[in-house]
Design a protein around this motif. Structure first.
Motif, PDB file in Angstrom:
ATOM      1  N   ASN A   1       0.812  -1.239  -0.104  1.00 52.52           N
ATOM      2  CA  ASN A   1      -0.067   0.088  -0.143  1.00 52.52           C
ATOM      3  C   ASN A   1       0.818   1.565  -0.086  1.00 52.52           C
ATOM      4  O   ASN A   1       2.092   1.213   0.388  1.00 52.52           O
ATOM      5  CB  ASN A   1      -1.067  -0.039   1.286  1.00 52.52           C
ATOM      6  CG  ASN A   1      -1.793  -1.103   1.166  1.00 52.52           C
ATOM      7  OD1 ASN A   1      -1.537  -2.113   1.565  1.00 52.52           O
ATOM      8  ND2 ASN A   1      -3.063  -0.698   0.873  1.00 52.52           N
TER       9      ASN A   1
ATOM     10  N   GLN B   1      -5.497   3.380   0.576  1.00 53.43           N
ATOM     11  CA  GLN B   1      -6.376   2.569  -0.192  1.00 53.43           C
ATOM     12  C   GLN B   1      -5.667   2.226  -1.613  1.00 53.43           C
ATOM     13  O   GLN B   1      -5.760   0.994  -1.967  1.00 53.43           O
ATOM     14  CB  GLN B   1      -7.680   2.966  -0.447  1.00 53.43           C
ATOM     15  CG  GLN B   1      -8.624   3.276   0.641  1.00 53.43           C
ATOM     16  CD  GLN B   1      -9.852   3.879   0.380  1.00 53.43           C
ATOM     17  OE1 GLN B   1     -10.713   3.269  -0.550  1.00 53.43           O
ATOM     18  NE2 GLN B   1     -10.412   5.118   0.980  1.00 53.43           N
ATOM     19  N   ASN B   2      -4.700   3.067  -1.862  1.00 53.15           N
ATOM     20  CA  ASN B   2      -4.246   2.859  -3.392  1.00 53.15           C
ATOM     21  C   ASN B   2      -2.656   2.268  -3.138  1.00 53.15           C
ATOM     22  O   ASN B   2      -2.228   2.313  -2.036  1.00 53.15           O
ATOM     23  CB  ASN B   2      -4.205   4.197  -4.116  1.00 53.15           C
ATOM     24  CG  ASN B   2      -3.560   5.250  -3.038  1.00 53.15           C
ATOM     25  OD1 ASN B   2      -3.971   5.581  -1.991  1.00 53.15           O
ATOM     26  ND2 ASN B   2      -2.526   5.974  -3.678  1.00 53.15           N
TER      27      ASN B   2
ATOM     28  N   TYR C   1      -5.160   8.363  -1.470  1.00 53.45           N
ATOM     29  CA  TYR C   1      -6.436   7.976  -1.011  1.00 53.45           C
ATOM     30  C   TYR C   1      -6.353   7.282   0.581  1.00 53.45           C
ATOM     31  O   TYR C   1      -5.995   6.283   0.693  1.00 53.45           O
ATOM     32  CB  TYR C   1      -7.339   6.868  -1.860  1.00 53.45           C
ATOM     33  CG  TYR C   1      -7.600   7.679  -3.413  1.00 53.45           C
ATOM     34  CD1 TYR C   1      -6.399   7.397  -4.408  1.00 53.45           C
ATOM     35  CD2 TYR C   1      -8.463   8.416  -3.651  1.00 53.45           C
ATOM     36  CE1 TYR C   1      -6.640   7.770  -5.729  1.00 53.45           C
ATOM     37  CE2 TYR C   1      -8.587   8.988  -4.824  1.00 53.45           C
ATOM     38  CZ  TYR C   1      -7.528   8.771  -6.040  1.00 53.45           C
ATOM     39  OH  TYR C   1      -7.652   9.391  -7.190  1.00 53.45           O
TER      40      TYR C   1
ATOM     41  N   GLY D   1      -6.920   5.265   4.017  1.00 56.61           N
ATOM     42  CA  GLY D   1      -7.555   4.547   4.415  1.00 56.61           C
ATOM     43  C   GLY D   1      -8.374   4.420   5.662  1.00 56.61           C
ATOM     44  O   GLY D   1      -8.421   5.861   6.221  1.00 56.61           O
ATOM     45  N   ASN D   2      -8.869   3.700   6.331  1.00 56.45           N
ATOM     46  CA  ASN D   2      -9.610   3.862   7.494  1.00 56.45           C
ATOM     47  C   ASN D   2      -8.868   3.645   8.704  1.00 56.45           C
ATOM     48  O   ASN D   2      -9.417   3.899   9.671  1.00 56.45           O
ATOM     49  CB  ASN D   2     -10.908   2.577   7.338  1.00 56.45           C
ATOM     50  CG  ASN D   2     -11.772   2.850   6.239  1.00 56.45           C
ATOM     51  OD1 ASN D   2     -12.105   3.988   6.024  1.00 56.45           O
ATOM     52  ND2 ASN D   2     -12.388   1.717   5.997  1.00 56.45           N
TER      53      ASN D   2
END
Length: 122
Positions: free
Chosen positions: A32, A99-100, A107, A109-110
């Motif tokens: 990631n 996320q990317n 982007y 992530g959580n």
């Protein structure tokens, strides 16, 4: 469960340096993009720097030439070397698993760590 643990913050004088460390567990970060964000009270969290899976890096204009993001995938760790610190760099710094993987646009992530406080003051 993904966990991110930031460390390395503290009080430093203007012009000084700090190195922040983020250790990830529960995920393998080499797949990631990773990033450092910062936040001051009353303001939105802002992206400071990110690094892609193939080690492309991008920085906020306010830190270009002073901050360096890097990763050690073997240690599942991402770093932020901060030099020539200014009072306006004072914030809580957070790392994030993106996320990317390869995109020059990050982007988030959580998953977020608890943050580490950086205070630049004389």
């Amino acid at each position: 469960q993904v966990q991110l643990v930031e460390s390395g913050g503290g009080l430093v004088q203007p012009g000084g340096s700090l190195r922040l460390t983020c250790v990830a567990s529960g995920t393998v970060i080499r797949f990631n993009a990773m990033a450092w964000f910062r936040q001051v009270p009353g303001k939105q969290r802002e992206l400071v720097a990110h690094i892609t899976r193939n080690d492309f890096t991008n920085y906020a204009d306010s830190v270009k030439g002073r901050f360096t993001i890097s990763r050690d995938s073997a240690k599942n760790t991402v770093y932020l070397q901060m030099n020539s610190l200014k009072p306006e760099d004072t914030a809580v710094y957070y790392c994030n698993v993106g996320q990317n993987a390869y995109s020059s646009t990050y982007y988030p992530g959580n998953y977020w760590g608890q943050g580490t406080q950086v205070t630049v003051s004389s």
